[in-house]
Design an enzyme around this catalytic site. Structure first.
Site, mmCIF file in Angstrom:
data_model
loop_
_atom_site.group_PDB
_atom_site.id
_atom_site.type_symbol
_atom_site.label_atom_id
_atom_site.label_comp_id
_atom_site.label_asym_id
_atom_site.label_seq_id
_atom_site.Cartn_x
_atom_site.Cartn_y
_atom_site.Cartn_z
ATOM 1 N N LYS A 35 0.851 -1.200 0.000
ATOM 2 C CA LYS A 35 0.000 0.000 0.000
ATOM 3 C C LYS A 35 0.886 1.249 0.000
ATOM 4 C CE LYS A 35 -0.409 -0.241 5.027
ATOM 5 N NZ LYS A 35 -1.223 -0.759 6.142
ATOM 6 N N TYR A 252 15.045 30.067 8.500
ATOM 7 C CA TYR A 252 13.835 30.825 8.844
ATOM 8 C C TYR A 252 13.659 30.884 10.359
ATOM 9 C CZ TYR A 252 12.195 30.799 4.013
ATOM 10 O OH TYR A 252 12.066 30.995 2.665
HETATM 11 C C1 LIG Z 1 -0.395 -1.807 6.733
HETATM 12 C C2 LIG Z 1 -0.931 -3.112 7.162
HETATM 13 C C3 LIG Z 1 -0.077 -4.192 7.442
HETATM 14 C C4 LIG Z 1 1.431 -4.066 7.454
HETATM 15 O O1 LIG Z 1 1.834 -3.444 8.654
HETATM 16 P P1 LIG Z 1 3.384 -3.232 9.013
HETATM 17 O O2 LIG Z 1 3.368 -2.691 10.386
HETATM 18 O O3 LIG Z 1 3.907 -2.230 8.032
HETATM 19 O O4 LIG Z 1 4.027 -4.549 8.873
HETATM 20 C C5 LIG Z 1 -0.654 -5.421 7.729
HETATM 21 N N1 LIG Z 1 -2.002 -5.562 7.775
HETATM 22 C C6 LIG Z 1 -2.849 -4.540 7.539
HETATM 23 C C7 LIG Z 1 -4.306 -4.762 7.624
HETATM 24 C C8 LIG Z 1 -2.345 -3.282 7.237
HETATM 25 O O5 LIG Z 1 -3.194 -2.268 7.008
#
Ligand SMILES: *Cc1c(COP(=O)(O)O)cnc(C)c1O
Length: 357
Positions: A35, A252
């Site tokens: 993702k 800044y």
């Molecule tokens: C993002 C996600 C993962 C992976 O999580 P990590 O902490 O990056 O390993 C696994 N399961 C679901 C449902 C997620 O949304």
């Protein structure tokens, strides 16, 4: 000459980290979580390097279609499922596997006229309270899905809220085991932290995300201690050097004031590249491979580095913002956030260089 910032993506490291997942969960199949553009590493690039995974998990149907178009035939899980009934025909045609986490989705499935049907993951809310059926609605939801001709295989899943923290997984695991007792269906529970810490959660499918990208999910264990290799190295160069005298200020708001003469390097990297503006003076950074610190506020296109003790630093010197030699977790910690956010935030204007190890 182009601006010297770039994100180097080490595909051999990505494959190595998949091997670490396998070593921890040798009996489980691996759903590589890709993702958010593979946590900022590039969806197709990462999926290609992770061809040894047993499937992929992401959010958008459009991204799932990109994977299918690139020739990937393995399962692709849609972690938020579908949002409207009219997506179901495409999900079926492309053999995508949606998560079913809400009653509305069961309704949409029951009204859908599908030919061969879809595989789904049925999600139980065991305490995260984000997605999933509460424990007392789980059995009825499962029965409803079993009775639907539009549904084929059903995998049972949940997601942990505290696998990376002292909370652990015990309460959520017990809730899941109680609610799913008596069904022989495949199960999927573990994210990276659970894969690394809780073998009792591995079950049939593990869902590694952050560990694939070489970052530790834990505050108290480094990626190196876990045998993980950083995949993304964000680097740039010094594009100017300033000689300050005591009382001179930097950036800044002038939030840093020199108390003695010092050399400061201006680095071509700012928040418009995805470097967090929350990282104030003292954030770790490498110049010519040597550890030093940032000075003053991060601006849109530049930030400043202390060149004390790095006499060979000059215009053109290599700067590492994070990655090899500087764990992204350390930089994230200095900005009060987690590595996930930094990796995902690198902006499209940063050129990517693929390294094949
Ligand atoms: C993002 C996600 C993962 C992976 O999580 P990590 O902490 O990056 O390993 C696994 N399961 C679901 C449902 C997620 O949304």
């Amino acid at each position: 000459m182009t601006r010297p910032i770039r994100a180097c993506i080490d595909l051999a490291a990505l494959r190595h980290n998949l091997g670490v997942v396998r070593a921890h969960a040798p009996k489980s199949k691996t759903l590589a979580v890709v993702k958010a553009d593979a946590y900022g590493h590039g969806l197709l690039r990462a999926a290609r390097a992770l061809e040894g995974a047993d499937g992929f998990a992401l959010l958008n149907i459009e991204d799932a279609l990109r994977l299918r178009e690139s020739g990937i035939t393995k399962p692709i899980v849609l972690l938020e499922g579908f949002f409207a009934r009219d997506e179901l025909a495409l999900i079926e045609a492309q053999r995508l596997t949606p998560v079913v986490h809400h009653r509305e989705q069961v309704k949409m499935l029951s009204g859908a006229a599908l030919r061969s049907g879809v595989d789904v993951l049925l999600k139980l809310n065991t305490g995260m309270n984000r997605l999933g059926f509460p424990a007392d609605e789980f059995a009825p939801a499962l029965k409803a899905l079993v009775d639907l001709p539009a549904v084929n295989e059903i995998i049972l899943m949940t997601h942990f809220a505290g696998a990376d923290e002292r909370d652990g997984v015990a309460a959520q695991l017990e809730c899941f085991n109680r609610a799913t007792a008596g069904t022989a269906r495949a199960r999927s529970l573990a994210n990276s932290a659970a894969i690394l810490s809780y073998p009792e959660t591995h079950a049939d499918w593990v869902r590694p995300g952050i560990m694939l990208y070489g970052s530790s999910p834990f505050a108290d264990r480094t990626a190196a201690q876990l045998g993980l290799e950083p995949v993304m190295t964000l680097e740039s160069e010094i594009i100017a050097v300033q000689e300050l005298t005591a009382g001179d200020r930097v950036g800044y708001g002038g939030t840093f004031t020199a108390d003695k003469p010092m050399r400061v390097g201006t680095v071509a990297c700012g928040y418009a590249d995805g470097y967090p503006r929350h990282c104030g003076t003292g954030t770790p950074i490498l110049v010519n491979g040597r550890h030093t610190r940032t000075l003053g506020r991060v601006s849109m296109d530049m930030l400043c580095a202390d060149l004390a003790g790095i006499p060979d630093a000059a215009v053109g010197s290599r700067v590492t913002l994070w990655g090899r030699g500087l764990p992204v977790e350390e930089v994230a910690g200095a900005g009060g956030t987690i590595s996930y956010e930094l990796l995902c935030a690198v902006t499209p204007r940063v050129p990517v260089v693929e390294e094949h190890g």
